[in-house]
Every structure is written in C-alpha cells, then in structure tokens.
Scaffold this motif. Sequence first.
Motif, short mmCIF file in Angstrom:
data_model
loop_
_atom_site.label_atom_id
_atom_site.label_comp_id
_atom_site.label_asym_id
_atom_site.label_seq_id
_atom_site.Cartn_x
_atom_site.Cartn_y
_atom_site.Cartn_z
N ASP A 1 0.83 -1.21 0.00
CA ASP A 1 0.00 0.00 0.00
C ASP A 1 0.87 1.26 0.00
OD1 ASP A 1 -2.37 -1.45 0.00
OD2 ASP A 1 -2.47 -1.54 2.19
N ILE A 2 1.99 1.20 0.68
CA ILE A 2 2.92 2.34 0.68
C ILE A 2 3.42 2.61 -0.72
CG2 ILE A 2 5.21 3.11 1.43
CD1 ILE A 2 4.72 1.62 4.08
N VAL A 3 3.84 1.54 -1.41
CA VAL A 3 4.35 1.68 -2.78
C VAL A 3 3.28 2.22 -3.71
CG1 VAL A 3 5.12 0.37 -4.80
CG2 VAL A 3 6.19 -0.02 -2.59
N ALA A 4 2.06 1.74 -3.55
CA ALA A 4 0.97 2.20 -4.42
C ALA A 4 0.77 3.71 -4.27
CB ALA A 4 -0.31 1.45 -4.07
N LEU A 5 0.83 4.21 -3.05
CA LEU A 5 0.67 5.65 -2.83
C LEU A 5 1.87 6.43 -3.37
CD1 LEU A 5 -0.97 6.25 0.68
CD2 LEU A 5 -1.77 7.02 -1.55
N MET A 6 3.08 5.89 -3.21
CA MET A 6 4.27 6.55 -3.72
C MET A 6 4.20 6.67 -5.25
SD MET A 6 7.17 4.77 -1.28
CE MET A 6 8.57 5.53 -2.10
N ARG A 7 3.81 5.60 -5.89
CA ARG A 7 3.68 5.63 -7.36
C ARG A 7 2.60 6.61 -7.79
NH1 ARG A 7 3.68 -0.93 -8.16
NH2 ARG A 7 5.95 -1.27 -7.96
N HIS A 8 1.55 6.69 -7.00
CA HIS A 8 0.48 7.63 -7.30
C HIS A 8 1.00 9.07 -7.19
CE1 HIS A 8 -3.60 9.29 -7.40
NE2 HIS A 8 -3.24 10.06 -6.38
N GLY A 9 1.83 9.31 -6.19
CA GLY A 9 2.34 10.66 -5.97
C GLY A 9 3.37 11.10 -6.98
#
Length: 255
Positions: free
Chosen positions: A137-145
């Motif tokens: 979930d952390i990676v998903a948000l980082m990629r989104h940002g």
Amino acid sequence: MKVLPLDSRLEPIFWKHVYQDIPHHYFFILDMNRDRASTKVFLALNQKNRIDGMMLIYRQRIVQLRGSVEAARTFLAKLDIEKVEIQGLEEHRALILDKFKKAKATFEIILMTLRRGEETPQIKHSVVRLSTADAEDIVALMRHGDPEWWGETTSTQIAERMHERLWLGINVDEQLVSIGGATLDTWGSNIGTVVTHEKHRNKGYATSIVSALVEQMLQKSNLALIHVESSNPPAIRAYTKVGFKPYRKYFVART
C-alpha cells in the motif's frame, strides 16, 4: 584546483566540513554513514588543500553537487551518467542544464528545517505506525504521488528497508490514504516521503502525519529536515504550520 576521490587520508577534512552545516550536507552524511558501499564522494581542493566543492554519486543514479561554480564545472565535466537525478545550487543551474540538455524535468527544491523547541504539532487525525504488511500500500501511494520517480520502487524494497525508516499513515475506511516516511539519526533526521491520495487531499492528513513524524524525530535528534518543491504551496504551508522554516534552495534536474 584538483579533484580527488574521498579516501581515508581525506576523510578527516571531509567530516569536519560536512558537520559544519548538517542541513546543507545532509545526504553526504547520510549516504556515507548508512550505505558507503553504494556511495562515491569526490572533493575539489584549492591550492591550500581546503574543500572548494564536493560531489556525491549514490547508486549511480543520484548526484549531489555542493561548492563553487568552478568546482561544479569540474565535477560535471567528469560525470558520465545518463539516467540521473542531480541536485545542485541555484548558481549551478546553467552548468547542469548545459550538461543534461535533454533533462525530462527540472524544478526547485526548498530545504526546510526545524530544531527542537520550534515544533508546533498539529495532529488532528488518527496516525498509525506502518509495518512490512503495509509495504504494498505504501508503494501504491508513492507511485500515485510521483509515478516517474517511484515507478520502479517495489514493495520488497520498502519491506527490506523498513527497519531503517519510520513509516506512519492514515487509514480511511480501512484504506491507506496518506503516508509519511522519515530517516532518524542522532545528528539529524529527515522526512523523505509525504504522499496523500488526491481524493483525500486538503483535509489536513499530511499535516497530521508530518506532526507525528516530527514528534518521533525530535526524540532522536534536535534537528528535523524536509525537502519540498517550491511549486507546491499547500505542502509548504502544511510544513510551516508544524514549525518548519525555509533554509536553502536547490535546483534539481532529472534525465
């Protein structure tokens, strides 16, 4: 001026130099202490063998330039990396753009600092500590940002280095919507990642997370740092609420 790779003979003057201004040389100190095997440092010495500039190359991808224009020019002439994020001083801008004419992105970064006693925490939401179970979930948000820069980051990488960073987050309806990650050291601590999903912005989540991170950071050291793009006024306002103040500006280019 002569340029030399950092070695045991030069380390005493290197460490004395960087610790005189920890915020300005944060990444030199961090990378040399935490991942020396992946870090190369070069010093530009004047006729009196004093440091006129420094260049750090981390994992053959991230470059940090410090020092005079003459030193930066000398370093860039020797630099041979195609895909890079390079950070230098404002006075290095023209040299960097001349070296990397096909840069995909350029922007200005503001380094903000906060010392113990200056904090004004604003925690208005429930903030939780994250673990390896949250890596995906952390990676998903980082990629989104920032999909361009963090697009190749994996959950495995996050999980493997979880012990090196403090990760905090905010969940809404059991979904992770805002995160912050910081590196904590006795000599100085840095918030390296703050991301809130676009559907959940302007609710104060980032302010709460940064506040909670700062409280933990200042238990470890008396100096907290954060870097923010100058084109992001909402983030600057949020960090200012917590007590951060502008310290210095840098120019960044990505190829």
